[in-house]
Design a protein around this motif. Structure first.
Motif, PDB file in Angstrom:
ATOM      1  N   HIS A   1      58.570 -16.048  67.536  1.00 22.42           N
ATOM      2  CA  HIS A   1      58.484 -17.315  66.804  1.00 22.42           C
ATOM      3  C   HIS A   1      59.121 -18.477  67.581  1.00 22.42           C
ATOM      4  CE1 HIS A   1      57.093 -14.673  63.693  1.00 22.42           C
ATOM      5  NE2 HIS A   1      58.277 -14.108  63.560  1.00 22.42           N
ATOM      6  N   HIS A   2      59.042 -18.406  68.896  1.00 24.09           N
ATOM      7  CA  HIS A   2      59.508 -19.482  69.775  1.00 24.09           C
ATOM      8  C   HIS A   2      58.864 -19.263  71.150  1.00 24.09           C
ATOM      9  CE1 HIS A   2      63.033 -16.485  70.199  1.00 24.09           C
ATOM     10  NE2 HIS A   2      62.285 -16.339  71.272  1.00 24.09           N
ATOM     11  N   PRO A   3      59.065 -20.151  72.104  1.00 24.80           N
ATOM     12  CA  PRO A   3      58.443 -19.967  73.420  1.00 24.80           C
ATOM     13  C   PRO A   3      58.974 -18.727  74.143  1.00 24.80           C
ATOM     14  CG  PRO A   3      59.140 -22.247  73.109  1.00 24.80           C
ATOM     15  CD  PRO A   3      59.731 -21.460  71.986  1.00 24.80           C
ATOM     16  N   VAL A   4      58.073 -18.004  74.793  1.00 23.88           N
ATOM     17  CA  VAL A   4      58.405 -16.810  75.574  1.00 23.88           C
ATOM     18  C   VAL A   4      57.874 -17.010  76.991  1.00 23.88           C
ATOM     19  CG1 VAL A   4      58.099 -14.323  75.817  1.00 23.88           C
ATOM     20  CG2 VAL A   4      58.301 -15.325  73.529  1.00 23.88           C
ATOM     21  N   PHE A   5      58.738 -16.780  77.984  1.00 19.51           N
ATOM     22  CA  PHE A   5      58.386 -17.006  79.381  1.00 19.51           C
ATOM     23  C   PHE A   5      58.291 -15.651  80.079  1.00 19.51           C
ATOM     24  CE2 PHE A   5      60.146 -20.802  77.661  1.00 19.51           C
ATOM     25  CZ  PHE A   5      59.352 -21.810  78.204  1.00 19.51           C
ATOM     26  N   VAL A   6      57.082 -15.338  80.545  1.00 18.44           N
ATOM     27  CA  VAL A   6      56.780 -14.027  81.125  1.00 18.44           C
ATOM     28  C   VAL A   6      56.756 -14.149  82.646  1.00 18.44           C
ATOM     29  CG1 VAL A   6      55.125 -12.126  81.204  1.00 18.44           C
ATOM     30  CG2 VAL A   6      55.381 -13.469  79.096  1.00 18.44           C
ATOM     31  N   LEU A   7      57.628 -13.388  83.318  1.00 17.87           N
ATOM     32  CA  LEU A   7      57.653 -13.374  84.781  1.00 17.87           C
ATOM     33  C   LEU A   7      56.468 -12.575  85.311  1.00 17.87           C
ATOM     34  CD1 LEU A   7      61.452 -12.691  85.125  1.00 17.87           C
ATOM     35  CD2 LEU A   7      60.310 -14.724  86.018  1.00 17.87           C
ATOM     36  N   THR A   8      55.726 -13.157  86.225  1.00 19.75           N
ATOM     37  CA  THR A   8      54.533 -12.503  86.763  1.00 19.75           C
ATOM     38  C   THR A   8      54.213 -13.101  88.129  1.00 19.75           C
ATOM     39  OG1 THR A   8      52.159 -12.112  86.403  1.00 19.75           O
ATOM     40  CG2 THR A   8      53.047 -14.156  85.535  1.00 19.75           C
ATOM     41  N   HIS A   9      53.428 -12.365  88.906  1.00 19.86           N
ATOM     42  CA  HIS A   9      52.921 -12.903  90.171  1.00 19.86           C
ATOM     43  C   HIS A   9      51.514 -13.475  90.017  1.00 19.86           C
ATOM     44  CE1 HIS A   9      56.309 -11.325  92.414  1.00 19.86           C
ATOM     45  NE2 HIS A   9      56.098 -10.116  91.915  1.00 19.86           N
ATOM     46  N   GLU A  10      50.923 -13.296  88.845  1.00 23.02           N
ATOM     47  CA  GLU A  10      49.540 -13.711  88.622  1.00 23.02           C
ATOM     48  C   GLU A  10      49.479 -14.868  87.627  1.00 23.02           C
ATOM     49  OE1 GLU A  10      47.033 -12.494  90.257  1.00 23.02           O
ATOM     50  OE2 GLU A  10      48.011 -10.785  91.213  1.00 23.02           O
ATOM     51  N   PRO A  11      48.966 -16.025  88.034  1.00 27.67           N
ATOM     52  CA  PRO A  11      48.900 -17.169  87.128  1.00 27.67           C
ATOM     53  C   PRO A  11      48.023 -16.880  85.910  1.00 27.67           C
ATOM     54  CG  PRO A  11      48.453 -17.820  89.397  1.00 27.67           C
ATOM     55  CD  PRO A  11      48.425 -16.330  89.360  1.00 27.67           C
ATOM     56  N   ARG A  12      48.370 -17.516  84.805  1.00 25.05           N
ATOM     57  CA  ARG A  12      47.576 -17.388  83.586  1.00 25.05           C
ATOM     58  C   ARG A  12      47.902 -18.554  82.670  1.00 25.05           C
ATOM     59  NH1 ARG A  12      47.122 -12.048  79.572  1.00 25.05           N
ATOM     60  NH2 ARG A  12      45.495 -12.917  78.234  1.00 25.05           N
ATOM     61  N   GLU A  13      46.920 -19.016  81.931  1.00 21.23           N
ATOM     62  CA  GLU A  13      47.146 -20.082  80.962  1.00 21.23           C
ATOM     63  C   GLU A  13      48.033 -19.575  79.828  1.00 21.23           C
ATOM     64  OE1 GLU A  13      46.116 -23.307  81.079  1.00 21.23           O
ATOM     65  OE2 GLU A  13      45.399 -22.851  83.105  1.00 21.23           O
ATOM     66  N   SER A  14      48.804 -20.487  79.244  1.00 15.13           N
ATOM     67  CA  SER A  14      49.663 -20.135  78.110  1.00 15.13           C
ATOM     68  C   SER A  14      48.829 -19.644  76.938  1.00 15.13           C
ATOM     69  CB  SER A  14      50.500 -21.344  77.686  1.00 15.13           C
ATOM     70  OG  SER A  14      51.349 -21.750  78.742  1.00 15.13           O
ATOM     71  N   ILE A  15      49.429 -18.762  76.124  1.00 23.88           N
ATOM     72  CA  ILE A  15      48.733 -18.173  74.981  1.00 23.88           C
ATOM     73  C   ILE A  15      49.502 -18.505  73.707  1.00 23.88           C
ATOM     74  CG2 ILE A  15      47.822 -16.081  73.932  1.00 23.88           C
ATOM     75  CD1 ILE A  15      47.923 -14.741  76.657  1.00 23.88           C
ATOM     76  N   PRO A  16      48.995 -19.411  72.877  1.00 23.53           N
ATOM     77  CA  PRO A  16      49.637 -19.659  71.576  1.00 23.53           C
ATOM     78  C   PRO A  16      49.267 -18.558  70.588  1.00 23.53           C
ATOM     79  CG  PRO A  16      47.751 -21.124  71.864  1.00 23.53           C
ATOM     80  CD  PRO A  16      47.871 -20.329  73.130  1.00 23.53           C
ATOM     81  N   MET A  17      50.268 -18.088  69.837  1.00 26.29           N
ATOM     82  CA  MET A  17      50.073 -17.019  68.871  1.00 26.29           C
ATOM     83  C   MET A  17      50.453 -17.510  67.473  1.00 26.29           C
ATOM     84  SD  MET A  17      49.149 -14.551  70.990  1.00 26.29           S
ATOM     85  CE  MET A  17      49.305 -13.019  70.072  1.00 26.29           C
ATOM     86  N   GLU A  18      50.194 -16.702  66.487  1.00 24.75           N
ATOM     87  CA  GLU A  18      50.612 -17.023  65.132  1.00 24.75           C
ATOM     88  C   GLU A  18      52.139 -17.026  65.041  1.00 24.75           C
ATOM     89  OE1 GLU A  18      48.847 -14.360  62.320  1.00 24.75           O
ATOM     90  OE2 GLU A  18      46.816 -14.639  63.124  1.00 24.75           O
ATOM     91  N   GLY A  19      52.657 -17.803  64.093  1.00 25.58           N
ATOM     92  CA  GLY A  19      54.089 -17.779  63.828  1.00 25.58           C
ATOM     93  C   GLY A  19      54.935 -18.577  64.784  1.00 25.58           C
ATOM     94  N   GLY A  20      54.324 -19.345  65.694  1.00 23.23           N
ATOM     95  CA  GLY A  20      55.087 -20.203  66.590  1.00 23.23           C
ATOM     96  C   GLY A  20      55.377 -19.621  67.957  1.00 23.23           C
ATOM     97  N   THR A  21      55.038 -18.359  68.209  1.00 25.16           N
ATOM     98  CA  THR A  21      55.222 -17.784  69.541  1.00 25.16           C
ATOM     99  C   THR A  21      54.168 -18.358  70.494  1.00 25.16           C
ATOM    100  OG1 THR A  21      56.076 -15.702  68.641  1.00 25.16           O
ATOM    101  CG2 THR A  21      55.250 -15.661  70.900  1.00 25.16           C
ATOM    102  N   VAL A  22      54.612 -18.793  71.669  1.00 26.50           N
ATOM    103  CA  VAL A  22      53.697 -19.194  72.742  1.00 26.50           C
ATOM    104  C   VAL A  22      54.152 -18.482  74.013  1.00 26.50           C
ATOM    105  CG1 VAL A  22      52.701 -21.066  74.084  1.00 26.50           C
ATOM    106  CG2 VAL A  22      53.358 -21.465  71.704  1.00 26.50           C
ATOM    107  N   PHE A  23      53.261 -17.694  74.605  1.00 28.75           N
ATOM    108  CA  PHE A  23      53.559 -17.016  75.857  1.00 28.75           C
ATOM    109  C   PHE A  23      53.201 -17.925  77.028  1.00 28.75           C
ATOM    110  CE2 PHE A  23      52.825 -13.278  73.055  1.00 28.75           C
ATOM    111  CZ  PHE A  23      54.068 -12.667  73.220  1.00 28.75           C
ATOM    112  N   HIS A  24      54.203 -18.209  77.872  1.00 30.63           N
ATOM    113  CA  HIS A  24      54.001 -18.965  79.100  1.00 30.63           C
ATOM    114  C   HIS A  24      54.234 -18.028  80.277  1.00 30.63           C
ATOM    115  CE1 HIS A  24      54.136 -22.726  76.790  1.00 30.63           C
ATOM    116  NE2 HIS A  24      55.229 -22.270  76.204  1.00 30.63           N
ATOM    117  N   PHE A  25      53.455 -18.190  81.332  1.00 31.12           N
ATOM    118  CA  PHE A  25      53.498 -17.268  82.463  1.00 31.12           C
ATOM    119  C   PHE A  25      54.071 -17.983  83.680  1.00 31.12           C
ATOM    120  CE2 PHE A  25      50.433 -15.925  79.393  1.00 31.12           C
ATOM    121  CZ  PHE A  25      50.740 -14.584  79.228  1.00 31.12           C
TER     122      PHE A  25
END
Length: 214
Positions: free
Chosen positions: A104-128
């Motif tokens: 229910h807040h921003p989540v930052f995912v460590l990765t070597h592969e670029p990807r667009e952010s993914i907004p989810m229900e409940g306020g979670t947004v996955f940023h890569f």
């Protein structure tokens, strides 16, 4: 000033934070789900999973503290999901947790592969984040807006932040099982941390370590 925290990261008696053979069916590896059994009877877990009741003792207190005052989360790609290599291998994958993840807040995912952010229900947004742990922490601290940042896992990601001496508070519930193999958190020293408290319940021993300020 926001702090960087590791909270409720369960490990076995022999120091493993996940078992072997992680997959969609076994996201924590073989036997890894047992690491979290101390949470299941608690009131907070019952609330999070739509159940009534639950225990209100020390295990519930520690679980609750780990969810309080967090404004952003950092995790490794392995914790986000089993997809390896380019995201085109499974472009629909959006995490283990279904359409409404528990953050229910921003989540930052460590990765070597670029990807667009993914907004989810409940306020979670996955940023890569593709440019390392410092960048992820800078972005997460800004997004947290004065609240603390959680390093959720997995083992490799937590180790990177501990080696860099960036984690302020470490809470490790040690559960009375032996995994024998898997991803081991405690296989190297992490200078600059001291144990400031530990308390045991029937289900786990809760250790807190704090960064030593010079």
């Amino acid at each position: 000033m926001s702090k960087l925290r590791v909270q409720n990261f369960s490990i076995s008696l022999d120091g493993y934070g996940a078992g072997t053979g992680q997959s969609r069916d076994e996201p924590l590896g073989i036997g890894g789900e047992r690491l979290h059994e101390w949470m299941f009877p608690t009131r907070l877990w019952h609330e999070m999973t739509g159940q009534e009741g639950g225990t209100t003792g020390l295990d519930n207190r520690y679980l609750t503290e780990g969810h309080t005052g967090i404004g952003a989360t950092i995790m490794g790609r392995n914790m986000f999901g089993p997809v390896r290599g380019p995201w085109s291998g499974d472009p629909t994958w959006s995490g283990w947790w279904g359409p409404n993840p528990p953050y229910h807040h921003p989540v930052f995912v460590l990765t070597h592969e670029p990807r667009e952010s993914i907004p989810m229900e409940g306020g979670t947004v996955f940023h890569f984040v593709t440019d390392g742990i410092d960048s992820a922490l800078e972005q997460a601290a800004k997004a947290a807006d004065g609240q603390d940042v959680l390093v959720a896992g997995g083992v490799s990601t937590i180790k990177q932040y501990l080696r860099a001496g960036l984690v302020d508070i470490v809470h490790l519930p040690v559960v009375p099982i032996l995994l024998g193999r898997g991803e081991r958190l405690l296989d190297e020293p992490f200078p600059g941390y001291e144990c400031t408290s530990f308390v045991s319940t029937d289900a786990a021993t809760h250790y807190r370590l704090d960064r030593v300020r010079s």
